[in-house]
Motif scaffolding. Structure first.
Motif, PDB file in Angstrom:
ATOM      1  N   VAL A  13       4.495 -50.970  44.781  1.00 15.05           N
ATOM      2  CA  VAL A  13       4.584 -50.645  43.355  1.00 15.05           C
ATOM      3  C   VAL A  13       5.833 -51.289  42.752  1.00 15.05           C
ATOM      4  O   VAL A  13       5.780 -51.893  41.672  1.00 15.05           O
ATOM      5  N   ASP A  16       5.391 -55.098  42.459  1.00 17.10           N
ATOM      6  CA  ASP A  16       4.457 -55.475  41.394  1.00 17.10           C
ATOM      7  C   ASP A  16       5.051 -55.205  40.013  1.00 17.10           C
ATOM      8  O   ASP A  16       4.855 -55.987  39.074  1.00 17.10           O
ATOM      9  N   VAL A  24       1.729 -49.943  37.210  1.00 18.25           N
ATOM     10  CA  VAL A  24       0.907 -50.399  38.326  1.00 18.25           C
ATOM     11  C   VAL A  24      -0.124 -49.325  38.684  1.00 18.25           C
ATOM     12  O   VAL A  24       0.232 -48.165  38.903  1.00 18.25           O
ATOM     13  N   LEU A  29      -3.213 -52.351  43.039  1.00 20.87           N
ATOM     14  CA  LEU A  29      -2.373 -52.315  44.236  1.00 20.87           C
ATOM     15  C   LEU A  29      -3.212 -52.600  45.480  1.00 20.87           C
ATOM     16  O   LEU A  29      -2.804 -53.373  46.366  1.00 20.87           O
TER      17      LEU A  29
END
Length: 369
Positions: A13, A16, A24, A29
């Motif tokens: 997380v 990203d 996210v 994911l």
């Protein structure tokens, strides 16, 4: 649900969100990372991470974003900072190798670091209190004034006017200068001050006794000077292009209030961490102006290098960055300031690399101003 998998989800997380700066979700994911479980399982893990304070959900139907606690966990697990590529290290080396003085090296370092990170870079020049004496030259500038030009081991130059009632001869001044340079080279300014007074009181230095006392007093004031002479900053325009401009606007006030910033970055640079740099995230700085910012700082100064087998290695050529360990006595800091969603891995590696090359610059004698 295992704790280790949950933390892998947290890491994903954070990575990203740093890349996209968008909340996210579990589906994205699962698609982007090989977590080995279903989207529903990841969603449950994210909910648990939210309950534990590592993530928050800004909107009911939105994905999640890291909290300060989440970033702190992520940063603390970056114990081994991924070294910069050989091309990046070579670029730093070549860029700083063109420096003609310590001031030029520090200005170049700030500019280079801001270009690598896309954030604000701050580099402090060494304080006199942490320096040692390399050389002093005393030059008559009037009938009653000598100018003492003091060069430190860090390449910094300081000037002090010494008032005399009767100007000693050129030979006597040269005699005192030679004694000071021979006996005080490499000493702290506090120790040098004591020794200069001893020299001035010894036989053969009667005509320059008062000059020696004044020079000793100048050294004592330098020994008490904890301030960095200058703070070199680059990349403040990068803040204007940040997507979190509203949150980071108070940071401009912090950049103006340099005393608070310098104290924070200096303290961080002196913290011993496996990564070689210190990181302050959001409220950890205890400064309202840095509430939505993170600070990464590393010390540079005197130091040698040892290989991983513990043997001294003065020349790093041929060694990859992960094969060597710096033993540095910090005399100042280099750091980067950006939003809490900064790319910590890149920033930490860049700060560490620039700090190491500034340490080399000083340890090898640098260039004189």
């Amino acid at each position: 649900m295992t704790q280790s998998r949950r933390m892998l989800v947290l890491r994903a997380v954070v990575e990203d969100y740093i890349r996209s700066q968008e909340p996210v979700g579990s589906t994205a994911l699962t698609r982007e990372h090989d977590l080995g479980v279903s989207s529903a399982t990841v969603r449950n893990d994210m909910a648990a991470l939210e309950d534990e304070g590592y993530l928050i959900q800004p909107h009911t139907s939105a994905g999640r974003v890291p909290t300060e606690k989440g970033y702190r966990y992520f940063v603390d697990r970056l114990a081994t900072v991924v070294p910069l590529s050989e091309a990046q290290r070579r670029g730093i080396r070549e860029f700083l190798a063109g420096s003609v003085s310590l001031k030029d090296a520090l200005q170049r370092a700030a500019r280079l670091l801001s270009e690598i990170t896309g954030q604000v870079a701050v580099v402090a020049s060494p304080s006199l209190a942490k320096a040692t004496l390399r050389h002093v030259e005393m030059v008559p500038v009037s009938m009653s004034t000598l100018l003492a030009v003091v060069i430190t081991d860090t390449g910094r130059v300081a000037q002090h006017g010494l008032t005399v009632s009767v100007m000693p001869s050129t030979e006597d001044i040269a005699h005192l200068s030679a004694a000071v340079n021979n006996q005080c080279h490499g000493l702290s300014f506090s120790a040098a001050a004591d020794l200069v007074r001893v020299i001035g009181a010894s036989v053969g230095y009667d005509s320059v006794h008062s000059v020696a006392d004044d020079l000793a007093s100048a050294f004592e004031s330098m020994a008490l000077d904890e301030r960095a002479s200058e703070l070199y900053m680059s990349g403040t325009s990068n803040l204007a292009h940040s997507r979190s401009w509203t949150d980071l606007a108070p940071l401009f006030d912090a950049l103006e209030e340099q005393v608070v910033l310098m104290k924070l970055m200096s303290n961080l640079s002196e913290e011993t961490t496996p990564s070689g740099v210190g990181v302050s995230i959001g409220s950890e700085s205890h400064s309202p102006q840095l509430l939505h910012a993170s600070v990464v700082s590393g010390g540079y100064g005197r130091g040698g290098v040892v290989t991983t087998d513990g043997k001294p290695q003065q020349d790093r050529s041929g060694f990859a960055e992960e094969q060597v360990e710096s033993r540095t006595e910090p005399v100042a800091f280099v750091g980067s300031i950006g939003p809490t969603h900064m790319d910590y891995a890149t920033t930490m590696a860049a700060v560490r690399a620039v700090a190491r090359y500034l340490t080399d610059f000083i340890s090898e004698g640098g260039a004189q101003d």
